[in-house]
Structures are given as C-alpha cells and as structure tokens.
Design an enzyme around this catalytic site. Structure first.
Site, short mmCIF file in Angstrom:
data_model
loop_
_atom_site.label_atom_id
_atom_site.label_comp_id
_atom_site.label_asym_id
_atom_site.label_seq_id
_atom_site.Cartn_x
_atom_site.Cartn_y
_atom_site.Cartn_z
N GLU A 246 -1.70 -0.49 49.73
CA GLU A 246 -0.09 -0.54 49.29
C GLU A 246 -0.01 -0.26 47.78
O GLU A 246 -0.53 -0.95 47.05
CB GLU A 246 0.17 -2.13 49.41
CG GLU A 246 0.36 -2.78 50.85
CD GLU A 246 1.40 -2.30 51.79
OE1 GLU A 246 2.16 -1.56 51.09
OE2 GLU A 246 1.37 -2.71 52.74
N CYS A 280 6.56 -3.64 42.86
CA CYS A 280 6.34 -2.49 43.70
C CYS A 280 7.58 -1.73 44.27
O CYS A 280 7.86 -0.93 44.24
CB CYS A 280 5.22 -2.53 44.84
SG CYS A 280 5.28 -4.08 45.96
P1 NAD Z 1 -4.33 -0.45 39.20
O1 NAD Z 1 -4.46 0.63 40.34
O2 NAD Z 1 -4.41 -0.37 37.86
O3 NAD Z 1 -5.09 -1.79 39.62
C1 NAD Z 1 -5.03 -2.57 40.61
C2 NAD Z 1 -6.53 -3.31 40.96
O4 NAD Z 1 -7.29 -2.39 41.24
C3 NAD Z 1 -6.85 -4.04 39.90
O5 NAD Z 1 -7.64 -5.33 40.51
C4 NAD Z 1 -8.03 -3.05 39.20
O6 NAD Z 1 -9.15 -3.89 38.33
C5 NAD Z 1 -8.41 -2.31 40.38
N1 NAD Z 1 -9.25 -1.14 40.15
C6 NAD Z 1 -9.10 -0.38 39.17
N2 NAD Z 1 -9.96 0.90 39.15
C7 NAD Z 1 -10.52 0.90 40.28
C8 NAD Z 1 -11.25 1.65 41.29
N3 NAD Z 1 -11.64 2.71 40.79
N4 NAD Z 1 -11.63 1.29 42.40
C9 NAD Z 1 -11.17 0.25 42.89
N5 NAD Z 1 -10.44 -0.96 42.18
C10 NAD Z 1 -9.93 -0.58 41.01
O7 NAD Z 1 -2.56 -1.25 39.41
P2 NAD Z 1 -1.89 -2.05 38.59
O8 NAD Z 1 -1.63 -1.65 37.22
O9 NAD Z 1 -2.74 -3.48 38.39
O10 NAD Z 1 -0.61 -2.36 39.36
C11 NAD Z 1 0.45 -1.68 39.44
C12 NAD Z 1 0.71 -0.56 40.58
O11 NAD Z 1 0.69 -1.48 41.58
C13 NAD Z 1 2.25 -0.12 40.56
O12 NAD Z 1 2.04 1.40 40.81
C14 NAD Z 1 2.85 -0.75 41.81
O13 NAD Z 1 3.64 -0.28 42.20
C15 NAD Z 1 1.76 -1.15 42.68
N6 NAD Z 1 2.03 -2.10 43.50
C16 NAD Z 1 1.93 -1.97 44.95
C17 NAD Z 1 2.60 -2.91 45.86
C18 NAD Z 1 2.70 -2.62 47.43
O14 NAD Z 1 2.57 -3.56 47.97
N7 NAD Z 1 2.87 -1.31 47.51
C19 NAD Z 1 2.65 -4.19 45.01
C20 NAD Z 1 2.37 -4.32 43.92
C21 NAD Z 1 1.99 -3.33 43.04
#
Ligand code: NAD
Length: 468
Positions: A246, A280
């Site tokens: 997501e 999101c």
């Molecule tokens: P992010 O991708 O920076 O981080 C999300 C998670 O991934 C964190 O727990 C982080 O520690 C982890 N992570 C970081 N690097 C990684 C890697 N290489 N491999 C695996 N995991 C890793 O996102 P964010 O800044 O926390 O969240 C914001 C984003 O999330 C926005 O783009 C938003 O649209 C999206 N979002 C989507 C939904 C949905 O349901 N589609 C819901 C909420 C947020």
C-alpha cells in the site's frame, strides 16, 4: 524516560541499543525505542516461526475469539495508546486525531475478527469433488509508516492472525512506541510468539530491508512510500514472498459545476487536510470547474481560517505539526516553488518548529511539483478546468492511482465520471472515507493487492485445491 523493549515470544526483551523518539510539537523526548540488530530480527522471526504450526492448527472459532479478545484489549488501552500516539506522532488527541485513530483501530480489528474464509466447494458431482481451501502462509512481516501508525498496524496484524499466520511487525522509526505498546497489550490475549514486534532506526540498521530479504518470512505487508515499496518488491523476489504493498497516492478530486461551494467546503477541507494531509488517500489535487472555481477557493479559505492548529495535547487543536523534519522540508520545498508559479490563497510559509500552516495555492500549471508530486502535508493545489474530459485526463495523468473523488449534486453523473478515474477507490461527495468492509488498494504505482474485507483477508493465504 522509559526504554521500550522489543516484543519477542510473548515478552518484552531489552535491546542492546536504543534511539530517542521525540514529540514533533515540542522536540522533547517521549521515550527510547529498541534499535534491533539483525540477530534480534532472526530471534524474532524464529519465535514467530515456532508459534506458527500450533496457531495455524487452532480451530477457526478459537482464532476468531482471540481476535475479538485482541479488539477488547485495544479498547481497554485506547486512551493510553491515544496519548502515546499524540506524543510521538503529533496529531491532536481530539477531532480526527489520536482518539479517532484508536476508534478506527478497534473498528477494523472487530470487523476483521468476524470475517472468515470457509472452504468453497467448486464442484461436487458424479465426476468428482473439488474444494478450495485457504491456508495460512507462515510468518508475515509487517512494515508500517508514521502517519496512522496504530490503525495501520491493526490493518496488517489482525487479518494475518485471523487467517492463522504469525506476525513480526516493524513500525516506523518516527512512531514506534505506540505500536510496541499496542503489541504488548494485544499479547495478553494471544499465545506467546504469535505476535512480535521489533523497531529500528533506519539510519543505523535497516531492519525493514532485512525483513524483505529474510528467508523465513513468507509475506510482507507494507504501507509506506513508493520508493520503499519498490525496493521491497525487488528483494522479495528471491524468496517468492507474497506481497501486499500500500503505497503513495496523489489523489485527485473533481468538482462539477452544479455544486454549492459553501455546502462542500467542509468536506473538501477535511478530505485534503485530515491529519495535516499526511494521509495516503487524502485529496492532493483539487480540480474545480471554472463556473465555481473562485467561490470554492473562497469558501475553502474561509473554512481553513477557523481550524485551530497547535500542540496535540491542547484540547482545542484540530491540526498538529508535521510529523518529522524530512516531511516538513518536502512541504516547504513544494510550497516555495508553488508560490513562484501560482497564487497563494492562505498559508504559504513555514511556521515555528514543525508547524506548517494550512496552505492553498491556485492557478498552478499542470507540471508544478506541488501538482505532480505527493506532498503528504498541509498544502493543496486548486486547479481550474472548463472541459470535463480534460479534467479527467489531468486527474489520471499521474503514476499513482490510490483514491479519487467526484463532487456533484447529480449522483448518476458523478458515478459516470468516477468510472473513468484510474484509482483503486473513488468516493462521491466525500474523499478518503475508508471503511473495513470495502477493499482498499492502489492501481498503477500506488501498490499491489488490497486490504480490508474478505478480499483483503484472502491475501494472507495461499490457495490449496483438493480434488477427489
Ligand atoms: P517510508 O517508505 O519512508 O517508510 C515506511 C516504512 O518502511 C518504515 O517503517 C521504514 O522504516 C521502512 N523502510 C525504510 N526503508 C526500507 C527498506 N529499504 N526496506 C523495507 N522497509 C523500509 O514511508 P513513510 O514516510 O513512513 O510514509 C509515507 C508514505 O506512505 C507516503 O507515500 C504515503 O502515501 C504512504 N502511505 C500509504 C498508505 C496506503 O494505504 N496506500 C497508507 C499510509 C501511508
């Protein structure tokens, strides 16, 4: 100040290192999160793997009862968790903030507990019987973001448990504490090892990346940015992990000329600015017909002026700070650029600390970064259109396709426009109103698979057909 433990095998386990988690309203330390090592992750996956056979073999009604008990634990601890959420995430306790998020967490947990995937008989005649069984996968790795941390954790955890999987969750380094505590209280209602949690500071060791590559994790359910989701998909290939991704959205709303600007202003505002736009599926681009464009802008600005922003613990605050510096810098960059190309109607410059005022910008060109990129913050571009086909094309001219909305007094007309929008969910006269019985997921680069409802539950299973 409290040092939080990892939750492994049903108990809190101290890590050898910790990192500080700060309150975005004040910059003060809320607590210290465990900084898991790869060895800690291995131990956690081992605990989850060890608990899997018994949990998978548990009677379905018993697993349902356990998920209901988990929901009750969330209810018992809702206020404590809401306080922790406000402290580390920044969102207000009231309004559409932490208490609202805890209400959502309970609603999703309760609804999902009541779902099931019974055996389907596909054929039963003189030629034979064919049954479709849904089998749990094993250890599910959940990776969550910082915007709605507890609710999203529940979206991942409860369907995984309900279908007989065990879980290792890793929350965002910005908001790990509420998830660690939620997992701890949920463990009171679960056998040891069924639900585990680690945390890590991505700058020191990227445990999320290690989870995506881990040979003993069978599925990753991820909510976060497109860039991270793509990395997870690449590293999951070698072990053929199941994935639910997501990811980001750049949701468009299209307002038809028959709307009453005053009547829709509140819905448009909260559709865009819920959780400070750090959602999101919030509205990130607003296309308004020329006939009512100026009146809609005026009504939105009037509404925005009355929405109080402040420390989340302030009873009157309806909006809090941006959660973290990187996100704040992104919003600042996009708005500074937009101010040179368009007309700032309200806001437009950073406030104190991580507070960024509600910002609405009109008259931007289609290629302005505030239109093209996901801002994920309190800044909304309003775009004028006169030809509906062009507005639909502009709405669809995005690599994302999470949500969208159409606003009109004529619902049949709105439905016809909705059908032409390239997104996983489309709302009419509202935006972002997700619910636990409506499958939710993105098309195009916004993700893979869906969450919620039976379709979401099925994503935590493999199909086995039995032919006799
Ligand atoms: P992010 O991708 O920076 O981080 C999300 C998670 O991934 C964190 O727990 C982080 O520690 C982890 N992570 C970081 N690097 C990684 C890697 N290489 N491999 C695996 N995991 C890793 O996102 P964010 O800044 O926390 O969240 C914001 C984003 O999330 C926005 O783009 C938003 O649209 C999206 N979002 C989507 C939904 C949905 O349901 N589609 C819901 C909420 C947020």
């Amino acid at each position: 100040m409290q040092e939080y433990g990892m939750i492994i095998g049903g108990r809190s386990v101290a890590a050898s290192e910790h990192f500080a988690v700060t309150n975005p309203s004040t910059g003060t330390v809320v607590g210290y999160a465990p900084n898991a090592s790869e060895a800690d992750l291995d131990a956690t996956v081992k605990a989850a793997g060890g608990a899997f056979p018994a949990w998978a073999a548990t009677d379905d009604a018993e697993r349902q009862a356990a998920c209901e008990a988990v929901t009750a634990k969330l209810a018992d601890h809702a206020e404590e968790l809401a306080q922790l959420l406000t402290a580390e995430q920044g969102k207000p306790l009231n309004g559409l903030g932490s208490r609202f998020e805890m209400g959502g967490a309970q609603a999703w947990a309760g609804h999902t507990a009541g779902l099931s995937l019974p055996v389907k008989v596909l054929q039963d005649n003189e030629e034979g019987r064919v049954e479709l069984h849904r089998k749990p996968l094993g250890v599910v790795g959940s990776i969550t973001p910082w915007n709605w941390p507890v609710m999203i954790a529940i979206w991942h955890i409860v369907p995984a448990l309900r279908t007989g999987n065990t879980v290792v969750i890793k929350p965002s380094p910005y908001t790990p504490l509420s998830t660690l505590r939620a997992v701890e209280v949920m463990n009171e209602a679960l056998p040891a090892g069924v639900l585990n949690a680690v945390a890590s500071d991505d700058r020191l060791a990227n445990i999320g990346a290690a989870m995506a590559a881990h040979p003993d994790i069978r599925k990753i359910v991820f909510t976060g940015s497109c860039a991270t989701g793509e990395k997870i998909m690449a590293s999951a290939a070698a072990t053929m992990k199941r994935l639910t991704l997501e990811m980001g959205g750049n949701d468009a709303a299209i307002v038809l000329p028959d709307c009453d600007p005053q009547a829709i202003a509140e819905g448009l505002f909260w559709g865009a600015f819920i959780n400070n736009g750090q959602t999101c599926a919030s509205m990130k681009r607003l296309y308004v017909h020329d006939d009512i464009h100026d009146a809609v802008c005026e009504a939105l600005v009037e509404f925005a002026k009355d929405v109080p922003m402040g420390d989340g613990f302030d009873d009157d605050a309806a909006l809090g700070p941006v959660n973290n510096q990187a996100q704040f810098d992104k919003v600042s960059r996009l708005v500074a650029d937009a101010a040179t190309r368009g007309r700032v109607l309200v806001g437009g410059a950073p406030g104190e600390g991580l507070f960024y005022p509600v910002t609405i910008v009109a008259d931007l060109p289609a290629d302005a970064p505030l239109v093209v990129e996901e801002q994920f913050g309190p800044a909304l571009p309003v775009l004028r259109y006169s030809d509906l086909n062009e507005a639909i094309d502009a709405a669809n001219a995005s690599e994302n396709g999470l949500g969208g909305s159409v606003w009109s007094n004529d619902v049949a007309k709105a439905r016809a426009v909705a059908a032409r929008m390239e997104c996983g969910s489309v709302w009419i006269n509202k935006h972002g109103a997700i619910q636990p019985n409506a499958p939710f997921g993105g098309v195009k680069r916004s993700g893979l698979g869906v969450e919620f409802g039976e379709e979401g539950l099925a994503e935590y299973t493999d199909i086995q057909t039995v032919l006799s």
